[in-house]
Design an enzyme around this catalytic site. Structure first.
Site, mmCIF file in Angstrom:
data_model
loop_
_atom_site.group_PDB
_atom_site.id
_atom_site.type_symbol
_atom_site.label_atom_id
_atom_site.label_comp_id
_atom_site.label_asym_id
_atom_site.label_seq_id
_atom_site.Cartn_x
_atom_site.Cartn_y
_atom_site.Cartn_z
ATOM 1 N N GLU A 275 0.834 -1.206 0.000
ATOM 2 C CA GLU A 275 0.000 0.000 0.000
ATOM 3 C C GLU A 275 0.866 1.252 0.000
ATOM 4 O OE1 GLU A 275 -4.005 -1.596 2.267
ATOM 5 O OE2 GLU A 275 -2.727 -0.161 3.303
ATOM 6 N N GLU A 288 2.179 0.317 4.072
ATOM 7 C CA GLU A 288 2.368 -0.994 4.692
ATOM 8 C C GLU A 288 2.182 -2.071 3.633
ATOM 9 O OE1 GLU A 288 -0.597 -2.049 7.584
ATOM 10 O OE2 GLU A 288 -2.197 -1.074 6.479
ATOM 11 N N ASN A 290 0.321 -5.740 2.992
ATOM 12 C CA ASN A 290 -0.642 -6.730 3.472
ATOM 13 C C ASN A 290 -0.259 -8.084 2.903
ATOM 14 O OD1 ASN A 290 -2.272 -4.872 4.922
ATOM 15 N ND2 ASN A 290 -3.103 -4.186 2.971
ATOM 16 N N PHE A 348 -24.625 5.237 8.823
ATOM 17 C CA PHE A 348 -23.946 3.985 8.501
ATOM 18 C C PHE A 348 -23.932 3.003 9.667
ATOM 19 C CE2 PHE A 348 -22.441 7.060 5.461
ATOM 20 C CZ PHE A 348 -22.518 6.365 4.269
#
Lengths: 666, 510
Positions: A275, A288, A290, A348
């Site tokens: 990322e 980072e 993943n 939400f």
């Protein structure tokens, strides 16, 4: 190749993995908790093993339980999906000890990338661009200026102990850096009692763009282009696409190469994602890595034609990558919308319950358009409170971005979900948002464009007219059917006329309808005519219309005296009346919804378990008012502000619907 | 000659003016439509045929002879709703406040007599200040004449009342004896005695809205069957209701073209019943998934929500639905739900509307308030109504059918034609826990033993097969096929003929 793999996950990703495995002729084992006994992934898999009670920490992430399921079924490899055990080094170790293949990277890579500081250091050493900054102690303002110059403006001056924006300054030049350092230091001292300051690059117009990498255990690593995931709500990705509308070939190559360099530096194998944060000038900085399959992997698959799950399984089996970097071609454009069981009109709030209706748009694949829907639910299934509220990942592909967006608009309009609150209207709104359409977005898109939450979409005049024409044509069909009821007086039948007035979104539009065998021509009072054709019949909840050659999909429901029509994120009450009916309807008073600010409304259907107050009591902010049990969970409802209880309308044992008034305040 | 024709037009124009422009404006300002505007909305365009347009009162007291407006405060006649004949009267608040005089009553009586004779529904649009005081007892006599006709028409033609303004005192008893009452929110109220009298007699302070508004009568008193936002919506919804109803008791319910598959399977119904027997689910989902096009016209939606009543269509033809609602009070029967459902069942039976009963009932609600309130007799109403009904009766037990409530809910023993059960049904005298506590009272101290006994009881009785073995359940059906099975059942019953023994009338436990 493995004969049998176990998928240590649930929901759509488990279903997704099973599909690839099945295609490869591999048997699959699902695991499930009590809450998932009837889940789709369980029925899709060849075998299923129960691994505990509903909470994930007692089932899906209990390594021993998963290991037991592996032993019982003799699975040779495990795909962890995302979340749960996917980046758990202990799990990978346990598998290794049991001589079961982990369909993912080596333990070392998981460990080193799992730590923010370590991963950044490794990235720097591997020549990956990281956010420049100075972590050491800064003596005075002049030193701050010097450091800022080295980093390059703009910079962010932050208190080490800071948080919530306190002790934080952004500086664009030397003066601001000098001044900012001083004020940050003072503020930090008074706010936190710690005046240590550090400086790092301030990333302007940040976008979240990530690189998909794929590496085998023979030292090969390729990158499969990028995904842009800037449309996020509180760090939760909502819409992703590939490629990014922002990257150029040069940046893409640089990012891809750095991502591969990082992967190689940690001996990475399998699929992984690096990322980056990218600023307005296409400077990119590592965030980072993943070490798993990402939720949004389908968009990469759609533009590269590579089945990432299949590749992961092959790599885990020790195979060499069959494609090289130069085989990777990015073809067309793919967009993913994440359908969440979250009510956009209620800020939400997660919504749970039974999917009384769940009809995704048909999955299609042609040279010019693809619709793909990765899901783990079904009509009549339950959205449980125990897990991630994601219902489905709806993806569209087309040769270019505009067509992919258009495909997504129609796919969303054709997606029927009832029984729970969900974010479909919000996703539709994003697809029509001009900033999204132009590709001009940052990670702050949702926060900036919807600062007060989402209140639905207001259609523009053209869209209102299209809906009005559709509603008029549908209403006429329904009225003709009504006029064909049995028991009519012979020769005195009702004649259904051609003139109508459609009220929608505050507009009253006069129309005349001329119907023929192919459809109807709807003419507005100003002379504009729209040609409407459709096979819609009364009772159909989804209307597919062709209006002047353009497709319009409407969800049609009944409301008292009219129609509820949902389309493109708008939720409209539509009335189609004769001109005389419309004239009389104009005389009706507009009824404002009751002021509920002085009421405590029941937030979900449930049972009143306990009342904590009596009429006349004065309550303070945050004080418990009553307890409502819903889905076997006790929810304590609290006072939002200081108030006096004027009236209580409910008693313990009462069963309440959503928005029923529990009590009123003075 | 031309003048004579012109005279008619002039007289008509005057009559159509009702109470004049100023009063019409005042009516509009209150958010209400005039009597004639309402008729326009209720009936098909240009279908209204008026009676007695020139009727005027005969009162000479209090200077009334000076004002004799044509029509006397009520517009009457007939017209069509989707081509089907209905009679209608609409009280005109702009003329003497819509008050009821002897002649006003006569106009209403005339169309009611014709409705009964010709077999068409009567729809009354009520907006009246009450009796015409100037006429004294003649006005009261007028009410009673209307009442008598309501009674005679009951069960012969459907009668629908829409309360669209005040309806107070004696006036309330005419709507009260009709089949359905609808109200308009915020602009209508009904009570026997108004707030002023209430204050004088009982010292209670109450507003007209609280005493007799739409929300009071739909939620608390159950006097009204539904309430709508305004006149326009109310009349549109009455039209929708009339589409479901037969014109009289000699006709079958109406049929209209339908666009739904008769054998439509709904796989989601296989998961409607939650794993936990104590978890509720929404019975309305089942009703809507059975119905043609998901169209359900609910009656008394806001009252006694533990039972659901209303109309659907199957293969285009009307069916009355009664269903326990597990979401409210676990779907038990009590005083209110029994009364609500009993009246609905009797309406359907009176007008040859087949009955579909969906059962998930844990029993009758226990407690002193129920017993003191006479749940025995109220519960018996529903039992009686089902037992005397001769229309086609199809029943589906989805989950619980316990105890006496099992018998009541259109069981086989009450001449049920088709009694189906889902595999999830539990037909038993009571739930396992209760049964074990009675059967094994001596073992109550031993929790393990009781648990075992309970499990055994559940294995043996918490299913539909014990009842099916005895033929009380005709067939255990797959939930997903419910619509198809029910449609076929009703289709097979189209020729049903069943007659109760001759009697003057029965003696239902009122």
């Amino acid at each position: 190749m493995f004969k049998k793999i176990l998928i240590a996950n649930r929901g759509e990703i488990a279903c997704r993995v099973i599909k690839s495995a099945r295609k490869m002729g591999i048997q699959t084992v699902a695991v499930y908790s009590d809450a998932d006994a009837n889940a789709l992934h369980v029925s899709m898999a060849d075998e299923a093993v129960h691994i505990g009670p509903p909470p994930a920490n007692q089932s899906y992430i209990v390594i021993d339980n998963v290991m037991r399921a592996i032993r019982e079924t003799g699975a040779e490899a495990v795909h962890p999906g995302y979340g749960f055990l996917s980046e758990n080094a202990k799990f990978a170790e346990a598998l290794a000890a049991a001589k079961v293949a982990f369909i993912g990277p080596p333990v070392g890579a998981i460990e080193s990338m799992g730590d923010k500081i370590t991963s950044k250091k490794i990235a720097q050493d591997a020549g990956v661009s990281t956010v420049p900054g100075y972590m050491g102690l800064i003596e005075d303002a002049e030193e701050a200026v010097k450091i800022s110059q080295e980093i390059g403006y703009p910079v962010m001056i932050k208190a080490s102990a800071g948080g919530g924006g306190k002790g934080m300054r952004i500086a664009w030049n030397d003066d601001e850096a000098r001044e900012g350092f001083q004020s940050s230091k003072n503020e930090a001292a008074s706010s936190f009692g710690d005046d240590r300051i550090f400086i790092e690059k301030f990333v302007t117009q940040p976008r979240h763009i990530e690189i998909q990498v794929l590496a085998d255990s023979h030292g090969n690593c390729i990158y499969l282009g990028e995904r842009e995931c800037s449309i996020q709500r509180r760090n939760q990705k909502v819409v992703e696409e590939a490629p990014s509308p922002f990257l150029d070939a040069k940046t893409r190559k640089a990012m891809g190469e750095q991502a591969c360099a990082l992967a190689s530096a940690v001996g990475y194998t399998s699929a992984g994602t690096v990322e980056f944060i990218v600023d307005g000038d296409r400077n990119f900085y590592f965030l980072e890595m993943n070490t798993r399959l990402q939720v949004e992997h389908p968009v990469t698959e759609l533009i590269t034609g590579v089945d990432l799950v299949e590749q992961m399984i092959r790599v885990a089996n020790g195979e060499k990558l069959s494609i090289t970097q130069k085989d990777v071609k990015l073809n067309g454009w793919a967009i993913e919308s994440r359908l969440y069981a979250e009510d956009p009109y209620r800020n939400f709030l997660p919504s749970i319950g039974r999917l009384t209706r769940y009809r995704p748009p048909a999955e299609t694949a042609s040279e010019t358009a693809v619709v793909r829907n990765d899901t783990g639910v079904f009509e009549g299934g339950e959205i449980s409170m125990y897990y991630d509220p994601m219902i489905a990942k709806l993806c569209t592909w087309a040769p270019d971005r505009g067509a992919a967006i258009d495909g997504m608009r129609n796919a969303l309009d054709g997606f029927e979900v009832e029984g729970i609150g969900h974010n479909l209207p919000f996703l539709s709104a994003v697809m029509d948002h001009e900033k999204f359409v132009s590709g001009d977005m940052t990670t702050a898109f949702i926060a900036e464009e919807y600062p007060d939450g989402f209140e639905g979409v207001t259609l523009d005049d053209r869209a209102v007219r299209r809906v009005a024409a559709a509603a008029a044509a549908m209403h006429r069909v329904a009225e003709i059917r009504r006029a064909r009821v049995s028991g009519r007086m012979d020769n005195h039948e009702r004649h259904v006329g051609r003139d109508w007035v459609v009220s929608a979104q505050g507009q009253n539009l006069g129309v005349s309808i001329d119907a023929d065998h192919e459809g109807s021509t709807v003419t507005f009072s100003d002379g504009e005519a729209l040609r409407v054709s459709s096979d819609w019949r009364p009772g159909d909840q989804l209307a597919r219309l062709d209006i002047d050659g353009e497709t319009l999909l409407l969800k049609v429901g009944k409301i008292s005296g009219g129609l509820r029509i949902r389309s493109r994120g708008a939720d409209l009450k539509v009335h189609v009346r004769t001109p005389r009916q419309a004239e009389l309807a104009m005389l009706m008073p507009e009824k404002l919804p009751p002021d509920t600010s002085k009421m405590l409304l029941c937030p979900m259907p449930g049972l009143v378990v306990k009342l904590d107050v009596e009429e006349g009591d004065e309550v303070q902010e945050g004080q418990a008012l009553c307890t409502v049990e819903a889905m076997k969970m006790e929810n304590i409802l609290r006072a939002e502000k200081k108030a006096v209880i004027a009236r209580i309308n409910a008693a313990p044992g009462d069963s309440l619907a959503v928005d029923e008034v529990i009590m009123e305040f003075e | 000659m031309k003048d004579i024709l012109q005279e008619l037009e002039t007289r008509r124009d005057t009559a159509r003016q009702g109470g004049g422009e100023r009063r019409i404006d005042a009516q509009h300002a209150k958010g209400k439509l005039t009597a004639r505007e309402r008729i326009e909305l209720l009936l098909d365009e240009d279908s209204f045929e008026e009676f007695d347009m020139f009727v005027a009162h005969r009162c000479t007291e209090f200077g009334m002879q000076e004002q004799r407006p044509s029509g006397d405060g009520v517009v009457t006649g007939w017209g069509t709703i989707n081509g089907r004949m209905v009679y209608v009267y609409s009280q005109d608040f702009t003329v003497f406040g819509g008050s009821l005089s002897e002649t006003h009553a006569q106009k209403i009586c005339k169309i009611m007599d014709m409705a009964v004779q010709n077999g068409a529904p009567v729809i009354g649009l009520n907006d009246s200040g009450g009796a015409r005081i100037q006429e004294g007892v003649a006005s009261l006599a007028g009410y009673a004449e209307v009442f008598q006709r309501n009674i005679m028409a009951s069960g012969v033609v459907p009668q629908i009342s829409v309360i669209m303004g005040p309806c107070a005192g004696g006036a309330v008893y005419s709507p009260a004896m009709t089949d359905f009452i609808f109200m308009v929110r915020d602009s209508s109220y009904m009570f026997v005695t108004g707030p002023d009298v209430v204050k004088t007699v009982t010292n209670e302070v109450v507003t007209a809205e609280e005493l007799g508004g739409a929300s009071t009568h739909t939620r608390k008193s159950s006097v009204a069957d539904g309430a709508f936002e305004n006149d326009v919506v109310a009349l549109a919804e009455v039209r929708r209701l009339v589409d479901f109803l037969p014109l009289n008791n000699r006709q079958k319910p109406p049929v209209r073209p339908f666009f739904d598959e008769v054998s439509r399977a709904e796989t989601s119904l296989d998961t409607l019943i939650p794993d936990n027997p104590n978890t509720p689910y929404d019975m309305k989902e089942l009703i809507e998934k059975i119905a043609d096009e998901g169209d359900f016209y609910e009656m008394q939606e806001d009252f006694a929500k533990n039972i659901i009543t209303g109309f659907i269509r199957l293969e285009g033809s009307t069916v009355g639905v009664v269903a326990n609602q597990p979401m409210v009070l676990a779907g038990c029967l009590d005083i209110d739900s029994s009364r609500k459902a009993a009246r609905f069942v009797r309406f359907c039976d009176a007008f040859e509307i087949p009955l579909l009963t969906l059962v998930d009932v844990p029993g009758f609600l226990p407690g002193t308030s129920q017993e003191y309130g006479g749940v025995i007799k109220h519960g018996a109403k529903l039992l009686f109504a089902y037992g005397e009904a001769t229309v086609p009766k199809v029943t589906v037990i989805t989950r619980k059918a316990y105890g006496g409530a099992y018998d009541v809910m259109s069981s086989k023993h009450l001449r049920g034609d088709f009694n189906y059960a889902w595999p999830t049904a539990e037909i038993a005298v009571m739930g396992a826990k209760g049964a074990v506590e009675i059967l094994y009272r001596s073992e109550l101290g031993d929790a393990d033993k009781i648990a075992e006994r309970t499990a055994n009881y559940e294995d043996r009785f918490a299913n539909p097969f014990v009842a099916a073995e005895k033929g009380f359940i005709d067939e255990v059906i797959m939930p997903r096929n419910t619509r198809k099975r029910i449609c076929r059942a009703f289709a097979s019953l189209r020729g049903k003929k069943l007659q109760n023994p001759w009697k003057k009338h029965d003696n239902i436990p009122l």
